[in-house]
Design a protein around this motif. Structure first.
Motif, PDB file in Angstrom:
ATOM      1  N   MET A   1      70.411 -88.094  88.870  1.00 31.05           N
ATOM      2  CA  MET A   1      69.787 -86.788  88.625  1.00 31.05           C
ATOM      3  C   MET A   1      70.832 -85.745  88.993  1.00 31.05           C
ATOM      4  O   MET A   1      70.897 -85.295  90.135  1.00 31.05           O
ATOM      5  N   ARG A   2      71.648 -85.380  88.054  1.00 35.25           N
ATOM      6  CA  ARG A   2      72.863 -84.611  88.331  1.00 35.25           C
ATOM      7  C   ARG A   2      72.606 -83.108  88.327  1.00 35.25           C
ATOM      8  O   ARG A   2      72.692 -82.450  89.357  1.00 35.25           O
ATOM      9  N   LYS A   3      72.293 -82.537  87.167  1.00 33.65           N
ATOM     10  CA  LYS A   3      72.066 -81.081  87.061  1.00 33.65           C
ATOM     11  C   LYS A   3      70.720 -80.755  86.421  1.00 33.65           C
ATOM     12  O   LYS A   3      70.062 -79.801  86.817  1.00 33.65           O
TER      13      LYS A   3
ATOM     14  N   THR B   1      64.776 -90.933  80.904  1.00 34.04           N
ATOM     15  CA  THR B   1      64.032 -91.139  82.150  1.00 34.04           C
ATOM     16  C   THR B   1      62.926 -90.094  82.298  1.00 34.04           C
ATOM     17  O   THR B   1      61.834 -90.393  82.793  1.00 34.04           O
TER      18      THR B   1
ATOM     19  N   THR C   1      57.076 -84.012  87.117  1.00 36.30           N
ATOM     20  CA  THR C   1      58.185 -84.410  86.242  1.00 36.30           C
ATOM     21  C   THR C   1      59.244 -83.311  86.145  1.00 36.30           C
ATOM     22  O   THR C   1      60.144 -83.408  85.308  1.00 36.30           O
ATOM     23  N   CYS C   2      59.147 -82.298  87.010  1.00 36.92           N
ATOM     24  CA  CYS C   2      60.211 -81.288  86.996  1.00 36.92           C
ATOM     25  C   CYS C   2      61.438 -81.879  87.690  1.00 36.92           C
ATOM     26  O   CYS C   2      61.329 -82.837  88.460  1.00 36.92           O
TER      27      CYS C   2
ATOM     28  N   MET D   1      61.555 -84.949  90.506  1.00 39.30           N
ATOM     29  CA  MET D   1      62.053 -86.267  90.076  1.00 39.30           C
ATOM     30  C   MET D   1      63.338 -86.652  90.809  1.00 39.30           C
ATOM     31  O   MET D   1      63.567 -87.810  91.125  1.00 39.30           O
TER      32      MET D   1
ATOM     33  N   LYS E   1      71.507 -90.456  78.009  1.00 37.08           N
ATOM     34  CA  LYS E   1      71.569 -89.165  78.698  1.00 37.08           C
ATOM     35  C   LYS E   1      70.819 -88.030  78.009  1.00 37.08           C
ATOM     36  O   LYS E   1      70.998 -86.859  78.350  1.00 37.08           O
TER      37      LYS E   1
ATOM     38  N   ARG F   1      68.977 -84.638  72.630  1.00 35.93           N
ATOM     39  CA  ARG F   1      69.540 -83.550  73.435  1.00 35.93           C
ATOM     40  C   ARG F   1      70.824 -83.078  72.762  1.00 35.93           C
ATOM     41  O   ARG F   1      71.544 -83.894  72.178  1.00 35.93           O
TER      42      ARG F   1
ATOM     43  N   SER G   1      76.948 -85.184  80.382  1.00 37.60           N
ATOM     44  CA  SER G   1      76.100 -86.022  81.221  1.00 37.60           C
ATOM     45  C   SER G   1      76.562 -87.482  81.178  1.00 37.60           C
ATOM     46  O   SER G   1      76.631 -88.169  82.206  1.00 37.60           O
TER      47      SER G   1
ATOM     48  N   TYR H   1      65.112 -82.305  74.321  1.00 34.45           N
ATOM     49  CA  TYR H   1      65.293 -82.023  75.753  1.00 34.45           C
ATOM     50  C   TYR H   1      65.146 -80.523  76.022  1.00 34.45           C
ATOM     51  O   TYR H   1      64.465 -80.116  76.965  1.00 34.45           O
TER      52      TYR H   1
HETATM   53  P1  A3P Z   1      72.429 -84.310  83.613  1.00 37.60           P
HETATM   54  O1  A3P Z   1      73.510 -85.330  83.833  1.00 37.60           O
HETATM   55  O2  A3P Z   1      72.864 -83.243  82.652  1.00 37.60           O
HETATM   56  O3  A3P Z   1      71.885 -83.753  84.871  1.00 37.60           O
HETATM   57  P2  A3P Z   1      68.762 -90.271  80.664  1.00 37.60           P
HETATM   58  O4  A3P Z   1      67.519 -90.441  81.444  1.00 37.60           O
HETATM   59  O5  A3P Z   1      68.579 -90.307  79.200  1.00 37.60           O
HETATM   60  O6  A3P Z   1      69.855 -91.157  81.175  1.00 37.60           O
HETATM   61  O7  A3P Z   1      69.245 -88.763  80.914  1.00 37.60           O
HETATM   62  C1  A3P Z   1      69.692 -88.318  82.175  1.00 37.60           C
HETATM   63  C2  A3P Z   1      69.862 -86.821  82.115  1.00 37.60           C
HETATM   64  O8  A3P Z   1      68.551 -86.226  82.098  1.00 37.60           O
HETATM   65  C3  A3P Z   1      70.586 -86.255  83.328  1.00 37.60           C
HETATM   66  O9  A3P Z   1      71.220 -85.071  82.865  1.00 37.60           O
HETATM   67  C4  A3P Z   1      69.408 -85.975  84.242  1.00 37.60           C
HETATM   68  O10 A3P Z   1      69.672 -85.097  85.286  1.00 37.60           O
HETATM   69  C5  A3P Z   1      68.429 -85.378  83.239  1.00 37.60           C
HETATM   70  N1  A3P Z   1      67.042 -85.371  83.722  1.00 37.60           N
HETATM   71  C6  A3P Z   1      66.334 -86.395  84.241  1.00 37.60           C
HETATM   72  N2  A3P Z   1      65.117 -85.979  84.638  1.00 37.60           N
HETATM   73  C7  A3P Z   1      65.052 -84.663  84.334  1.00 37.60           C
HETATM   74  C8  A3P Z   1      64.053 -83.654  84.512  1.00 37.60           C
HETATM   75  N3  A3P Z   1      62.877 -83.923  85.074  1.00 37.60           N
HETATM   76  N4  A3P Z   1      64.336 -82.407  84.093  1.00 37.60           N
HETATM   77  C9  A3P Z   1      65.524 -82.104  83.529  1.00 37.60           C
HETATM   78  N5  A3P Z   1      66.516 -83.008  83.352  1.00 37.60           N
HETATM   79  C10 A3P Z   1      66.277 -84.276  83.745  1.00 37.60           C
END
Ligand code: A3P
Length: 297
Positions: A258-260, A53, A229-230, A234, A49, A132, A140, A195
């Motif tokens: 893609m939560r917050k 990704t 990639t914003c 995404m 998290k 992060r 997350s 992050y």
């Molecule tokens: P949140 O749950 O806080 O939204 P990982 O890829 O390591 O599993 O991490 C997932 C976290 O990265 C999630 O956080 C996800 O929303 C966030 N994330 C993925 N793509 C992002 C992007 N382009 N910009 C900001 N945050 C991103």
């Protein structure tokens, strides 16, 4: 689908060299440990998290010269295989997939530094590590464990936060993870990223990745990568948002992958008391390191 559905369940964790990992990973450990890296492998490493990704999508776009259609050729977990992942049969393991992947390979891992197969370090492979802040990470991870049907039940938020502090979650201690790579970053070819920095100035950070990968892309291409990639883009991209996996593995109706995508979302989850206890424990765990995080920007 029904038959496959039956083999997926929330796996218990098993200790591997002191680190709790999902049982199928622990069972396949010898093959993971003996994994043969290649000199031109690129490793993307992160605690779960932390923005894995996000970096994966950035790297894949850079490697494809900013060609958005090429980056949409397959879901992110197929474009960049996950080293240690093991699903029940008939699904191939990450190791199996990688052995058949032509070079140059980009490989994802959540393993802490000390558990990464030694061949990567022997061959001096490049690694991009993304970290992060702990508070956003645990929030997350909590939501992710609710929707990820392979991970143990997260329980209540309070229990979960306790387990994070006690380093009992999958892939182990966040504190050891971020410190482990930090301590190695000048001995190995590791690009250590944050992050919060990417969120603050994506163009600046993507440029760093570009230089690390020795790719020279025009400013226009760079801006295109920033856009694609914003978070908003995404989140809507089925090849980046994990909606291509069936809901018996990831159930986005519980919480979207893609939560917050924010810095500071933890403020909506931590109580004042939890925050104080967390800070005191954090100070103790992070004593003596030059590594510093921002939990807000
Ligand atoms: P949140 O749950 O806080 O939204 P990982 O890829 O390591 O599993 O991490 C997932 C976290 O990265 C999630 O956080 C996800 O929303 C966030 N994330 C993925 N793509 C992002 C992007 N382009 N910009 C900001 N945050 C991103």
């Amino acid at each position: 689908t029904f038959v496959l559905q039956g083999v997926f369940k929330r796996f218990p964790l098993r200790m591997v060299h002191g680190v709790p990992l999902m049982k199928p990973i622990a069972q396949n450990w010898q093959r993971i440990e003996e994994f043969q890296a290649r000199t031109d492998d690129l490793l993307i490493a992160a605690y779960p998290k932390a923005g894995t990704t996000w970096i994966q999508e950035i790297v894949d776009l850079i490697n494809n010269g900013g060609d958005v259609l090429k980056a949409r050729r397959a879901p992110i977990h197929n474009r960049i295989p996950f080293l240690e992942i093991c699903s029940p049969k008939p699904f191939p393991s990450g190791v199996n997939i990688l052995q058949k992947t032509p070079s140059p390979r980009t490989i994802k891992t959540h393993l802490p530094f000390q558990l990464v197969p030694k061949s990567f370090w022997k061959l001096n492979c490049k690694t991009i590590y993304v970290a992060r802040n702990a508070k956003d990470c645990v929030v997350s991870f909590y939501h992710f464990d609710k929707m990820n049907m392979m991970q143990p039940e997260p329980g209540s938020w309070h229990e979960y936060l306790q387990n994070f502090m006690e380093e009992k979650l999958s892939w182990g201690s966040w504190y050891d993870h971020v410190r482990g790579y930090w301590d190695e970053k000048d001995k190995q070819r590791i690009l250590y990223m944050f992050y919060e920095d990417i969120k603050e100035d994506p163009a600046r950070e993507i440029r760093k990745v570009m230089h690390f990968l020795e790719k020279d892309l025009d400013e226009e291409v760079l801006q295109k990568i920033v856009h694609h990639t914003c978070f908003q883009v995404m989140r809507e991209n089925p090849m980046a948002n994990y909606t291509s996996l069936p809901s018996f593995i990831l159930d986005h109706s519980i919480s979207p992958f893609m939560r917050k995508g924010e810095v500071g979302n933890w403020k909506h989850h931590f109580t004042v008391a939890q925050n104080e206890a967390f800070d005191a424990h954090y100070q103790h765990k992070m004593m003596g390191t030059t590594l510093a995080f921002r939990a807000e920007i």
